[in-house]
Motif scaffolding. Structure first.
Motif, PDB file in Angstrom:
ATOM      1  N   VAL A  66       5.049  -2.247 -14.762  1.00  0.00           N
ATOM      2  CA  VAL A  66       4.717  -0.907 -14.278  1.00  0.00           C
ATOM      3  C   VAL A  66       5.955  -0.225 -13.709  1.00  0.00           C
ATOM      4  CG1 VAL A  66       2.304  -1.436 -13.750  1.00  0.00           C
ATOM      5  CG2 VAL A  66       4.058  -1.850 -12.010  1.00  0.00           C
ATOM      6  N   PHE A  67       5.963   1.100 -13.787  1.00  0.00           N
ATOM      7  CA  PHE A  67       6.899   1.889 -12.996  1.00  0.00           C
ATOM      8  C   PHE A  67       6.323   1.933 -11.579  1.00  0.00           C
ATOM      9  CE2 PHE A  67       7.769   3.879 -17.208  1.00  0.00           C
ATOM     10  CZ  PHE A  67       9.131   3.649 -17.257  1.00  0.00           C
ATOM     11  N   THR A  68       7.156   1.705 -10.583  1.00  0.00           N
ATOM     12  CA  THR A  68       6.706   1.635  -9.198  1.00  0.00           C
ATOM     13  C   THR A  68       7.515   2.609  -8.347  1.00  0.00           C
ATOM     14  OG1 THR A  68       6.313  -0.725  -9.546  1.00  0.00           O
ATOM     15  CG2 THR A  68       6.276   0.064  -7.280  1.00  0.00           C
ATOM     16  N   TYR A  69       6.829   3.379  -7.505  1.00  0.00           N
ATOM     17  CA  TYR A  69       7.530   4.347  -6.663  1.00  0.00           C
ATOM     18  C   TYR A  69       6.737   4.612  -5.392  1.00  0.00           C
ATOM     19  CZ  TYR A  69       4.264   7.245  -9.347  1.00  0.00           C
ATOM     20  OH  TYR A  69       3.132   7.729  -9.954  1.00  0.00           O
ATOM     21  N   ASN A  70       7.414   5.140  -4.384  1.00  0.00           N
ATOM     22  CA  ASN A  70       6.812   5.414  -3.085  1.00  0.00           C
ATOM     23  C   ASN A  70       5.824   6.575  -3.206  1.00  0.00           C
ATOM     24  OD1 ASN A  70       6.447   6.617  -0.386  1.00  0.00           O
ATOM     25  ND2 ASN A  70       8.007   5.173   0.277  1.00  0.00           N
ATOM     26  N   LYS A  71       4.570   6.325  -2.831  1.00  0.00           N
ATOM     27  CA  LYS A  71       3.522   7.330  -3.020  1.00  0.00           C
ATOM     28  C   LYS A  71       3.657   8.533  -2.083  1.00  0.00           C
ATOM     29  CE  LYS A  71       0.022   4.615  -2.214  1.00  0.00           C
ATOM     30  NZ  LYS A  71      -1.349   4.110  -1.934  1.00  0.00           N
ATOM     31  N   LYS A  72       4.382   8.372  -0.964  1.00  0.00           N
ATOM     32  CA  LYS A  72       4.481   9.456   0.008  1.00  0.00           C
ATOM     33  C   LYS A  72       5.802  10.206  -0.056  1.00  0.00           C
ATOM     34  CE  LYS A  72       1.206   7.650   3.390  1.00  0.00           C
ATOM     35  NZ  LYS A  72       0.976   7.270   4.807  1.00  0.00           N
ATOM     36  N   ARG A  73       6.690   9.790  -0.968  1.00  0.00           N
ATOM     37  CA  ARG A  73       7.975  10.463  -1.071  1.00  0.00           C
ATOM     38  C   ARG A  73       8.053  11.251  -2.378  1.00  0.00           C
ATOM     39  NH1 ARG A  73      13.323   7.971   1.086  1.00  0.00           N
ATOM     40  NH2 ARG A  73      13.641  10.222   1.074  1.00  0.00           N
ATOM     41  N   TYR A  74       8.934  12.217  -2.375  1.00  0.00           N
ATOM     42  CA  TYR A  74       9.124  13.071  -3.538  1.00  0.00           C
ATOM     43  C   TYR A  74       9.665  12.251  -4.708  1.00  0.00           C
ATOM     44  CZ  TYR A  74      11.433  16.552  -6.503  1.00  0.00           C
ATOM     45  OH  TYR A  74      11.870  17.304  -7.560  1.00  0.00           O
ATOM     46  N   SER A  95       0.811  -1.228   0.000  1.00  0.00           N
ATOM     47  CA  SER A  95       0.000   0.000   0.000  1.00  0.00           C
ATOM     48  C   SER A  95       0.837   1.267   0.000  1.00  0.00           C
ATOM     49  CB  SER A  95      -0.934   0.001   1.215  1.00  0.00           C
ATOM     50  OG  SER A  95      -0.184  -0.021   2.425  1.00  0.00           O
ATOM     51  N   ARG A  96       2.149   1.149   0.229  1.00  0.00           N
ATOM     52  CA  ARG A  96       3.017   2.332   0.243  1.00  0.00           C
ATOM     53  C   ARG A  96       3.414   2.772  -1.165  1.00  0.00           C
ATOM     54  NH1 ARG A  96       7.580  -0.183   4.009  1.00  0.00           N
ATOM     55  NH2 ARG A  96       6.998  -1.962   2.673  1.00  0.00           N
TER      56      ARG A  96
END
Length: 307
Positions: free
Chosen positions: A283-291, A153-154
């Motif tokens: 998919v490209f995957t990245y942290n939703k809460k970080r810049y 979920s992050r």
């Protein structure tokens, strides 16, 4: 509260040692111990249980280091964003990928990226899917290329592509193959014309990627839809090794389409279609809460323009 104290506590938590933490932080161990003692006095709680040969966080200490890590990440994100606004696209880009995908998708993408942004140093991190999800969620990788599903979920995802999957067999019939397949394999034309149900291969030896790789789960789910659990003959961390094992008649495997076009084993392999038309989505995957850095955004934009 001095931001350095967050760094000190976090390093002790990671190393489980005042001595090792002091070495990594380039300060004297007595000074580190004194600083942490002052911090504990200020907070009114003990952060670490100091046991012979081991340092463990107390419940209060665990709460502190988790929040400290978030604060330090926010500090680093802010610093990076301000620097990028001032200097533009430069510095470092950490991108994660499994070997099965990275070797086929990334080289042409990196070539274009390097031409456009020569001041960015790309650091490629090849790990298992499980490990990359953890690194990306913790902000230790800017962006990863992974296959769905991503259940952490992050993380946020942005679709790259969807491609078909193929069953890979040795060129010549083997004893473990279904009789129907042995007959059809005598004709290249018939092989290309036919699409097979995965359940036809329920009794065949399978070659899969090891635990922790997302593509292993994709194959297991494909078999589950055929209502069987595959007989696993070999496990490997390399799709190239899997194909080599198939080429030597030791079993069958499943690969995404991109692997077929660049495989060095094509002369000893047969790729066949499955009647369920299975696919995988990258998919490209990245942290939703970080810049999400400008460097990472530029990589996504280059890919989208080339697609």
């Amino acid at each position: 509260m001095d931001m350095r104290l967050f760094e000190y506590a976090l390093e002790i938590y990671k190393t489980k040692s005042f001595t090792k933490a002091a070495s990594h932080l380039h300060i004297a161990q007595p000074s580190l111990s004194k600083q942490i003692a002052k911090l504990e006095q200020e907070l009114g709680v003990y952060l670490f249980d100091r046991k012979p040969g081991s340092i463990e966080p107390t419940p209060d200490g665990l709460c502190f280091v988790k929040q400290a890590e978030k604060i330090l990440q926010m500090r680093d994100d802010l610093r990076r964003e301000i620097l990028e606004r001032k200097e533009g696209i430069r510095g470092e880009l950490k991108i994660g990928s499994t070997a099965i995908t990275g070797g086929h998708v990334l080289p042409p993408l990196f070539r274009i990226y390097n031409e456009q942004f020569p001041n960015v140093c790309i650091q490629l991190i090849e790990e298992s899917t499980e490990r990359l999800i953890d690194l990306t969620a913790r902000g230790l990788v800017d962006i990863s290329i992974l296959s769905l599903p991503i259940e952490d979920s992050r993380l946020n995802t942005k679709t790259m592509l969807t491609e078909p999957l193929y069953l890979v067999l040795p060129k010549e019939p083997k004893q473990w193959m279904p009789e129907k397949l042995k007959r059809i394999m005598s004709s290249t034309k018939l092989i290309k014309q036919n699409a097979f149900p995965i359940e036809d291969f329920a009794n065949c030896p399978f070659i899969l990627l090891k635990q922790g790789y997302g593509f292993r789960r994709t194959v297991l789910e494909l078999c589950a839809r055929g209502r069987f659990e595959p007989q696993i003959a070999y496990e490997t961390s390399s799709i190239e090794t899997a194909q080599s094992l198939v080429g030597n008649g030791l079993g069958l495997t499943v690969v995404p389409e991109m692997v077929i076009h660049r495989s060095s084993y094509q002369s000893s392999l047969t790729y066949i279609k499955l009647d369920s038309n299975p696919t995988r989505t990258l998919v490209f995957t990245y942290n939703k809460k970080r810049y999400l850095s400008m460097n990472a955004k530029a990589l996504i934009e280059i890919y989208e323009k080339q697609s």
